[in-house]
Design a protein around this motif. Structure first.
Motif, PDB file in Angstrom:
ATOM      1  N   GLY A 210       1.002  -1.720   0.081  1.00 23.52           N
ATOM      2  CA  GLY A 210       0.342  -0.057   0.476  1.00 23.52           C
ATOM      3  C   GLY A 210       0.473   0.651  -0.171  1.00 23.52           C
ATOM      4  N   GLU A 211      -0.126   2.598   0.153  1.00 24.99           N
ATOM      5  CA  GLU A 211       1.007   3.457  -0.425  1.00 24.99           C
ATOM      6  C   GLU A 211       0.213   5.293   0.329  1.00 24.99           C
ATOM      7  OE1 GLU A 211       1.761   5.341  -3.822  1.00 24.99           O
ATOM      8  OE2 GLU A 211      -0.190   4.984  -4.517  1.00 24.99           O
ATOM      9  N   GLY A 229       3.408   7.212   3.174  1.00 20.22           N
ATOM     10  CA  GLY A 229       3.960   7.247   2.036  1.00 20.22           C
ATOM     11  C   GLY A 229       3.942   5.326   1.818  1.00 20.22           C
ATOM     12  N   LYS A 230       5.325   4.644   1.636  1.00 19.43           N
ATOM     13  CA  LYS A 230       4.731   2.826   1.134  1.00 19.43           C
ATOM     14  C   LYS A 230       4.552   2.253   2.222  1.00 19.43           C
ATOM     15  CE  LYS A 230       7.116  -1.230  -1.951  1.00 19.43           C
ATOM     16  NZ  LYS A 230       5.236  -1.037  -2.397  1.00 19.43           N
ATOM     17  N   ILE A 231       3.614   1.201   2.612  1.00 21.73           N
ATOM     18  CA  ILE A 231       3.456  -0.004   3.114  1.00 21.73           C
ATOM     19  C   ILE A 231       3.978  -1.163   3.009  1.00 21.73           C
ATOM     20  CG2 ILE A 231       2.416   0.977   4.980  1.00 21.73           C
ATOM     21  CD1 ILE A 231       0.300  -0.614   4.217  1.00 21.73           C
ATOM     22  N   GLU A 232       4.494  -2.269   3.115  1.00 21.96           N
ATOM     23  CA  GLU A 232       5.066  -3.668   2.360  1.00 21.96           C
ATOM     24  C   GLU A 232       4.474  -4.611   3.732  1.00 21.96           C
ATOM     25  OE1 GLU A 232       7.384  -6.398  -0.387  1.00 21.96           O
ATOM     26  OE2 GLU A 232       7.555  -4.350   0.325  1.00 21.96           O
ATOM     27  N   HIS A 258       4.319  -8.852  10.044  1.00 20.56           N
ATOM     28  CA  HIS A 258       6.000  -8.499  10.018  1.00 20.56           C
ATOM     29  C   HIS A 258       5.836  -7.242   9.206  1.00 20.56           C
ATOM     30  CE1 HIS A 258       9.593  -8.459   8.433  1.00 20.56           C
ATOM     31  NE2 HIS A 258      10.133  -7.904   7.195  1.00 20.56           N
ATOM     32  N   MET A 259       6.226  -6.209   9.408  1.00 29.40           N
ATOM     33  CA  MET A 259       5.971  -4.879   8.904  1.00 29.40           C
ATOM     34  C   MET A 259       7.197  -4.305   8.291  1.00 29.40           C
ATOM     35  SD  MET A 259       3.479  -3.238  12.033  1.00 29.40           S
ATOM     36  CE  MET A 259       3.949  -4.593  13.003  1.00 29.40           C
ATOM     37  N   GLU A 260       7.486  -3.737   7.295  1.00 31.32           N
ATOM     38  CA  GLU A 260       8.880  -3.755   6.645  1.00 31.32           C
ATOM     39  C   GLU A 260       8.339  -2.115   7.068  1.00 31.32           C
ATOM     40  OE1 GLU A 260      10.821  -4.581   4.931  1.00 31.32           O
ATOM     41  OE2 GLU A 260      10.033  -6.865   4.490  1.00 31.32           O
TER      42      GLU A 260
END
Length: 361
Positions: A210-211, A229-232, A258-260
């Protein structure tokens, strides 16, 4: 001593002049301000002809001054998809119409059993917003019906959310420069029922890309809604439920994330176990939840810092049906009186006990 006689002023010439001016002005308003054309702007899904036809349905709309007064100073009826019409005159015979359309969305869902063991699900939602235009939000899924009441599901879907008015303009955290949230979610799930439906268990894994998620963060010493900003994220969930008898049942679940890039108010670990009781007029339930690695604050660029919280929650509730129309209930939350926060700087209540009565007429 003789008094001077005051001559009476003749009023009728003044009245005649005033009436003449009024007649001339009325004639100018009628004959000069004749509506000949419209200039429409701001419309997206309503055509120009649709807007002008709506205005012309009023027989008095042949006068441009009347149109100006009606839509700017009265509560005039509008097309269902229009929020407001702002009218001005380019010249006495040209009406300029500025359209503000409502935000609109439509969706279509489709399900088809391709085979006895395979089901297809498709859907799409169309969001239209005057600031960001049109957004297509699709989703799709396949369900495989296996022997022994087992099932495998494959799902993919897009998420879209435009900032609310509160997030954009209201109160202190508001930020009018917010951009809409977008994400894609992909999920694989397996589940099974056995023992005549008394036992259920399942597991699923997922991936989120997502973003522009909207979070409340401190900026220059004050809270503000900002895009992150960006999430993964990737994760897995396990769930279990068992009904011992018509009276007693238990359930439990566990999830790992797990979150980048850390996401505010999201935990790395979350586990829950609970039990329910229901017999006659009595019902009760209790549950314990364990949360670990919950981000109460995150660092975005040079703003903020990463902060985590761990806690255990115990909740209890019960209800008695005194009659068909009256229920007496009691509920206790955070009975272990844990000190914790979901967002940094906003402590949650400790042990809370409530009771009440529901009366249905």
């Amino acid at each position: 001593m003789k008094r001077k006689k005051h001559k009476k002023r003749k009023v009728w010439p003044i009245i005649l002049v005033v009436l003449t001016v009024l007649i001339v002005m009325a004639a100018a308003a009628v004959f000069l301000f004749r509506t000949r054309s419209y200039k429409v702007e701001g419309n997206s899904y309503y055509g120009e002809r649709t807007i002008t036809t709506w205005i012309e349905n009023d027989p008095l709309s042949v006068n441009s001054l009347y149109v100006l007064y009606k839509y700017n100073f009265t509560d005039a009826d509008l097309p269902s998809g229009v929020e407001s019409l702002s009218i001005s005159l380019k010249d006495p015979w040209t009406v300029k119409v500025k359209v503000k359309e409502k935000e609109m969305a439509g969706y279509v869902d489709f399900r088809q059993h391709l085979y006895r063991w395979l089901t297809l699900d498709l859907g799409v939602r169309i969001d239209h917003h005057s600031h960001v235009g049109t957004e297509w939000v699709p989703q799709a899924g396949l369900s495989f019906h296996l022997p022994a009441n087992a099932e495998i599901k494959l799902m993919a879907g897009k998420g879209f959310r435009y900032p609310t008015i509160r997030e954009l303009y209201m109160f202190r955290p508001a930020n009018p420069d917010l951009r809409p949230e977008r994400l894609w979610n992909y999920e694989l799930a397996w589940s099974q029922r056995s023992m005549n439906g008394r036992l259920f268990y399942g597991v699923n894994v997922f991936y989120i890309d997502g973003e522009n998620l909207i979070m409340r963060m401190p900026v220059d010493g004050r809270q503000m809604n900002i895009n992150t900003g960006k999430i993964e994220n990737t994760g897995a969930e396990v769930q279990f439920a068992y009904r011992f008898s018509p009276v007693w049942s238990v359930d439990a679940n566990y999830s790992y994330l797990h979150m980048e890039q850390p996401v505010l108010a999201s935990p790395r670990h979350k586990a829950y176990a609970g039990a329910t009781f229901s017999k006659g007029r009595w019902s009760a339930g209790t549950g314990v939840q364990y949360v670990a690695g919950l981000y109460t604050g995150v660092k975005i660029g040079n703003t903020g810092r990463d902060m985590k919280e761990d806690f255990v929650m115990w909740n209890l509730q019960g209800q008695f049906r005194a009659a068909s129309w009256i229920h007496i209930w009691a509920r206790g939350e955070n009975l272990l009186a844990q000190r914790y926060e979901i967002n940094d700087g906003f402590p949650m209540p400790k042990a809370t006990v409530m009771a009440g009565m529901n009366i249905n007429f």
